[in-house]
Design a protein around this motif. Structure first.
Motif, PDB file in Angstrom:
ATOM      1  N   GLU A  73       8.472 -19.077   6.846  1.00 34.50           N
ATOM      2  CA  GLU A  73       7.320 -19.572   6.118  1.00 34.50           C
ATOM      3  C   GLU A  73       6.141 -18.632   6.404  1.00 34.50           C
ATOM      4  O   GLU A  73       6.217 -17.788   7.307  1.00 34.50           O
ATOM      5  N   SER A  74       5.104 -18.737   5.645  1.00 31.92           N
ATOM      6  CA  SER A  74       3.856 -17.974   5.791  1.00 31.92           C
ATOM      7  C   SER A  74       4.035 -16.514   5.396  1.00 31.92           C
ATOM      8  O   SER A  74       4.593 -16.223   4.348  1.00 31.92           O
ATOM      9  N   TYR A  75       3.607 -15.556   6.263  1.00 31.09           N
ATOM     10  CA  TYR A  75       3.504 -14.156   5.853  1.00 31.09           C
ATOM     11  C   TYR A  75       4.852 -13.439   5.865  1.00 31.09           C
ATOM     12  O   TYR A  75       5.849 -13.917   6.388  1.00 31.09           O
ATOM     13  N   VAL A  76       4.841 -12.211   5.279  1.00 32.83           N
ATOM     14  CA  VAL A  76       6.024 -11.351   5.257  1.00 32.83           C
ATOM     15  C   VAL A  76       5.771 -10.177   6.183  1.00 32.83           C
ATOM     16  O   VAL A  76       4.711  -9.548   6.126  1.00 32.83           O
ATOM     17  N   LYS A  77       6.730  -9.863   7.014  1.00 34.56           N
ATOM     18  CA  LYS A  77       6.569  -8.797   7.986  1.00 34.56           C
ATOM     19  C   LYS A  77       6.759  -7.427   7.338  1.00 34.56           C
ATOM     20  O   LYS A  77       7.630  -7.236   6.501  1.00 34.56           O
ATOM     21  N   LEU A  78       5.932  -6.493   7.790  1.00 39.62           N
ATOM     22  CA  LEU A  78       5.977  -5.131   7.263  1.00 39.62           C
ATOM     23  C   LEU A  78       6.982  -4.296   8.046  1.00 39.62           C
ATOM     24  O   LEU A  78       6.970  -4.291   9.272  1.00 39.62           O
ATOM     25  N   SER A  79       7.847  -3.595   7.329  1.00 38.67           N
ATOM     26  CA  SER A  79       8.804  -2.691   7.966  1.00 38.67           C
ATOM     27  C   SER A  79       8.557  -1.246   7.589  1.00 38.67           C
ATOM     28  O   SER A  79       8.931  -0.334   8.315  1.00 38.67           O
ATOM     29  N   SER A  80       7.951  -1.014   6.439  1.00 39.14           N
ATOM     30  CA  SER A  80       7.621   0.340   6.001  1.00 39.14           C
ATOM     31  C   SER A  80       6.195   0.336   5.475  1.00 39.14           C
ATOM     32  O   SER A  80       5.780  -0.602   4.778  1.00 39.14           O
ATOM     33  N   THR A  81       5.439   1.364   5.805  1.00 42.34           N
ATOM     34  CA  THR A  81       4.038   1.417   5.388  1.00 42.34           C
ATOM     35  C   THR A  81       3.879   1.755   3.904  1.00 42.34           C
ATOM     36  O   THR A  81       2.763   1.773   3.399  1.00 42.34           O
ATOM     37  N   LYS A  82       4.981   2.032   3.226  1.00 40.58           N
ATOM     38  CA  LYS A  82       4.933   2.286   1.786  1.00 40.58           C
ATOM     39  C   LYS A  82       5.962   1.407   1.090  1.00 40.58           C
ATOM     40  O   LYS A  82       7.123   1.372   1.493  1.00 40.58           O
ATOM     41  N   TYR A  83       5.536   0.698   0.063  1.00 42.59           N
ATOM     42  CA  TYR A  83       6.449  -0.191  -0.651  1.00 42.59           C
ATOM     43  C   TYR A  83       5.906  -0.443  -2.053  1.00 42.59           C
ATOM     44  O   TYR A  83       4.734  -0.184  -2.355  1.00 42.59           O
ATOM     45  N   SER A  84       6.794  -0.935  -2.923  1.00 42.90           N
ATOM     46  CA  SER A  84       6.436  -1.289  -4.302  1.00 42.90           C
ATOM     47  C   SER A  84       6.939  -2.701  -4.588  1.00 42.90           C
ATOM     48  O   SER A  84       8.024  -3.079  -4.129  1.00 42.90           O
ATOM     49  N   LEU A  85       6.147  -3.448  -5.353  1.00 46.72           N
ATOM     50  CA  LEU A  85       6.506  -4.823  -5.676  1.00 46.72           C
ATOM     51  C   LEU A  85       6.229  -5.102  -7.154  1.00 46.72           C
ATOM     52  O   LEU A  85       5.280  -4.545  -7.731  1.00 46.72           O
ATOM     53  N   TYR A  86       7.043  -5.975  -7.728  1.00 43.98           N
ATOM     54  CA  TYR A  86       6.753  -6.495  -9.052  1.00 43.98           C
ATOM     55  C   TYR A  86       5.919  -7.775  -8.891  1.00 43.98           C
ATOM     56  O   TYR A  86       6.146  -8.570  -7.972  1.00 43.98           O
TER      57      TYR A  86
END
Length: 893
Positions: free
Chosen positions: A452-465
């Motif tokens: 629940e809540s936030y999503v953890k970052l694994s890469s400092t670069k990403y793309s989302l729809y």
């Protein structure tokens, strides 16, 4: 009885072995021509200068700004010369150089404030080029015009050059010490190479030559010093190795060796570059990739990541009473007196055009306790929805995206690309209605959700729809009904997960803090903004409730970046609503989320960044926009859960209605062309500085049931970030931008003028010193008895002969010395005057060592010979620098 071994001694005049035998003199160097040690000091000075100027210009090449090159060249040359001349055996030269250095130190002390801000500028420019978060000290640059940056940076480089030159002089002049030189200069080289920046080639060549030359000298010096502490070259008894016994002979050898090493190392570099140019050889890509991986690993392993390993806190350190990250503090409330901004870039965003403010959600928390927000803890029994979402191939964080997609099958999602730079490396920053489960990364770089809540970052670069909610025809409050009635039964698992999650949300996000002030605020909103005494949720829409809360805050509270610390023992919400009545976004988001719960809406606390649609600027070729999201875009807000629609932002902070009060007008709309530079950026009473020119609103109380709060400006004295303001804590002002450029162009020469003025004073002192010394010499030759005058004639004759190299430093008698000087005269084909030298020497020994009387005739003959030596032997052989040396250093003419 054991015989005590007599230790060997090593002196400049020879080597005394343990058996008492003195080995005097040096082995002969078989060279085609005689080498001298006189130029060795000048080569050392040259080596110091090259190391200093190459290091300085290499540092400049790593900054994305202009530095006054004349300043760098002048101070590199001047300081190298001064440090070298301080090593001179002549007192007048040594004290003159020391005087120049004292003047230079006084100048640096007088410019300490400017040097400090120059350091801030250099750090700011360096980190900006590296796309890294700016230094905490960068906040001190608020109110300083960028026009002043070259002037400030040039002042800092004067101090920087002083330190580099001091280290280089210690390694090249006073010692032969390669590790010291390398420690002083290599970090500057690595500061650029760490990011893959290529420095100017000539600086690399120069620094490499210095390293190799000093290393070669250091190796020899270290090896030969085994024979003695001071002298390097002497007989080593056990190893049967022969060395020089004289420092002078050592310098002669070093003089030749230094030239040879410098030329050889230069040729090696030239050959390598020619080979690369001819063959087309380039560095293997594997090497670049390897270096990149190391840099990325080091870059990602930051203090922020270390803190995140132990807690959810990510708001920067609290240094000097200023928050190092603007706007967000990981849910911790009231711990600092305020926040400020340093102009760093938090995110790089590439996105299509959007209509309203884009909220980039990061940290999400739902439990308020002990003056902080923490994420909801989900245990196994309560998690009745995750498996259903996973079977439907989405995450719970994808809920709002999935519902919109199922409702509007013909709606095309937009795609956003995000690069996390200065923001926390723990959270994914994404728009609402984003599809987190398809981030464009794979394996260990794929983002990871929490239950629940936030999503953890694994890469400092990403793309989302994501879907832009403003493109949907229905208003937000109409979405639940539309979705609930028209969602096709595409996935039983997902539909079941939506129902289970909705039930979970209503259980976990409805707890309200026990607060008397919160109760008072709730009742005031009911009475004055809704006009009722008892609230029934079905009688009001969400839009009406949120508007009433928003108006309550606007009419009764002040937005400020410096609200002060919440006193110990006080509840944050109670103190804010009842006593403080002012705060920034975290304050309004906290109280707003609690009030939404009191009105029956599940809500939680969010931190992230906001981007205005006006910040998009000009589009790229593919109709996308690239935005540098600065730290001033950091924000906190509440978000509300709408059944069958998901989570959506709820904005309650005054001034954030499709706006950002911390941004300047130019930052809000980069397309706006500024035709003239601002010249009216003096402190006013209508704006409050948000780090770099932001304004904060304060509101006055309006009558009950008002729908829109009127605003005035809070009094404060700070400058606009693009004008020339008062520098914090310095007590000094920089000129306005219309005049600072002119001042800056002359400012860097102040130190040069001071140094030149000091040199003129020292020159005047040298002239006076020469007159005193010449008068003293004439007095000693003219006054006194014949014995003392004869000794003076001999002593000054030796000084004159030394000017043309007729001298001997060995410990021999005066008569032996005269014989040696006569031999040197013959070697130099000065045969007609050698008997005069011998006559003066014998007469001086007679005057000094016996009771014999020196007659007037003998003295007159000695004086006449002395004048001949002075004017006929020495003077014709002096020209240019040697004559100046004879006049002003030895003071003999």
């Amino acid at each position: 009885m054991k015989k005590k071994r007599i230790k060997s001694k090593n002196k400049d005049i020879g080597f005394i072995s343990s058996n008492g035998i003195c080995i005097d003199g040096d082995i002969l160097m078989n060279c085609e021509r005689e080498h001298n040690s006189g130029s060795f000091l000048w080569f050392q000075i040259l080596l110091t200068f090259v190391a200093t100027i190459c290091t300085a210009f290499m540092a400049v090449s790593f900054l994305d700004m202009e530095i006054y090159k004349t300043t760098i060249i002048y101070y590199s040359a001047m300081l190298s010369l001064v440090f070298g001349l301080m090593k001179s055996s002549h007192k007048i030269i040594k004290f003159s150089a020391l005087g120049v250095m004292i003047l230079h130190v006084i100048y640096l002390m007088s410019r300490i404030s400017t040097i400090k801000y120059g350091l801030f500028v250099v750090i700011d420019r360096y980190l900006s080029r590296a796309n890294q978060p700016n230094s905490t000290l960068g906040v001190q640059l608020s109110g300083i015009s960028t026009i002043d940056y070259p002037y400030l940076a040039s002042n800092f480089f004067v101090f920087f050059i002083t330190l580099i030159c001091l280290g280089a002089a210690a390694a090249c002049l006073y010692r032969i010490d390669f590790p010291l030189l390398f420690i002083i200069t290599f970090p500057v080289f690595e500061l650029g190479m760490y990011w893959g920046w290529e420095p100017s080639m000539w600086t690399v060549i120069g620094l490499f030559v210095c390293w190799v030359t000093v290393l070669a000298l250091h190796i020899i010096n270290h090896t030969t010093n085994k024979a003695g502490r001071k002298n390097t070259f002497a007989v080593h008894e056990r190893k049967r190795t022969f060395y020089f016994t004289s420092e002078k002979q050592k310098a002669c050898f070093y003089n030749v060796f230094m030239k040879f090493t410098a030329i050889l190392s230069s040729l090696v570099l030239v050959v390598i570059m020619l080979f690369s140019a001819i063959t087309g050889f380039t560095r293997p890509e594997s090497f670049a990739k390897y270096r990149h991986n190391i840099s990325t690993a080091v870059s990602n392993f930051s203090l922020t990541d270390l803190r995140n390993a132990f807690s959810d806190y990510d708001g920067g350190f609290d240094l000097f009473g200023i928050k190092t990250v603007g706007g967000t503090n990981g849910g911790v409330l009231g711990k600092t007196a305020g926040i400020s901004f340093n102009g760093s870039t938090a995110l790089k965003v590439v996105t299509p055009k959007f209509s309203n403010t884009l909220y980039l959600r990061g940290y999400v928390a739902g439990v308020y306790n002990d003056n902080s927000w923490t994420p909801v803890d989900v245990n196994g029994n309560e998690d009745t929805f995750s498996n259903d979402f996973e079977q439907g191939k989405i995450w719970v964080q994808d809920l709002d995206y999935d519902l919109i997609q199922r409702k509007y099958a013909d709606l095309t999602p937009a795609q956003i690309s995000v690069s996390v730079l200065g923001a926390s490396k723990k959270f994914v920053y994404a728009p609402y209605a984003s599809l987190y489960s398809s981030d464009g990364n794979t394996d260990d770089k794929k983002m990871r959700p929490t239950t629940e809540s936030y999503v953890k970052l694994s890469s400092t670069k990403y793309s989302l729809y994501y879907f832009d909610p403003s493109l949907i025809e229905e208003r937000l409050e109409a979405l639940p009904e539309a979705i609930a009635t028209e969602v096709p039964a595409l996935s039983v698992n997902k539909d079941r997960g939506v129902d289970a999650y909705s039930e979970f949300v209503h259980q976990k996000y409805m707890d309200v803090s026990k607060s008397d002030e919160l109760d008072k605020a709730y009742k005031e909103i009911l009475n004055e903004y809704l006009g009722v005494d008892i609230y029934h949720k079905g009688d009001w829409t969400y839009e009406e409730i949120s508007t009433a809360i928003r108006n309550y805050f606007s009419d009764n509270f002040t937005y400020t970046l410096e609200p002060g610390v919440t006193p110990k023992g006080e509840d944050f919400i109670d103190y804010f609503l009842g006593t403080q009545k002012e705060g920034y976004c975290s304050y309004f988001a906290t109280a707003g989320a609690e009030l939404l719960r009191m009105f029956g809406y599940p809500s939680r606390y969010v931190e992230g960044y906001v981007v205005l649609n006006s910040q998009l600027g000009e589009p790229e070729d593919d109709s996308t926009y690239e935005v540098s999201v600065k730290d001033k875009c950091a924000h906190a807000w509440a978000e509300v859960f709408i059944d069958n629609a998901g989570w959506y932002p709820a904005e309650f902070t005054p001034g954030y209605d499709n706006d950002n009060p911390n941004l300047t007008q130019q930052e809000k709309d980069p397309k706006e062309v500024t035709t003239t530079k601002s010249t009216e950026s003096k402190p006013t009473t209508t704006t409050q500085n948000g780090g770099q020119g932001g304004t904060t609103s304060v509101v006055t109380k309006k009558p009950a049931n008002s729908s829109k709060a009127s605003t005035t400006k809070k009094t404060n004295s700070a400058s606009n970030g693009h004008g020339a303001g008062v520098m914090s804590g310095t007590g000094k002002n920089f000129a306005s931008s219309s005049t600072s450029e002119n001042n800056s162009s002359h400012g860097s020469f102040v130190g040069i003028f001071i140094t030149l003025g000091g040199l003129l004073l020292i020159g005047f002192g040298v002239v006076v010193h020469r007159d005193v010394k010449v008068k003293k010499m004439r007095s000693e030759l003219s006054n006194g008895d014949n014995r003392s005058r004869t000794v003076a004639v001999y002593r000054y004759m030796l000084k004159y002969l030394k000017l043309i190299g007729i001298a001997d430093s060995r410990n021999i008698t005066d008569l032996q010395l005269c014989d040696r000087l006569t031999e040197k005269c013959q070697e130099m084909q000065i045969n007609d005057f050698s008997h005069m030298i011998k006559y003066i020497g014998e007469l001086a020994v007679k005057a000094e060592m016996s009771n014999s009387v020196i007659s007037d005739e003998e003295l007159e003959t000695a004086l006449s010979y002395f004048e001949i030596v002075k004017d006929k032997i020495v003077l014709p052989k002096l020209s240019g620098a040697k004559l100046l040396n004879a006049k002003f250093v030895y003071c003999l003419y």
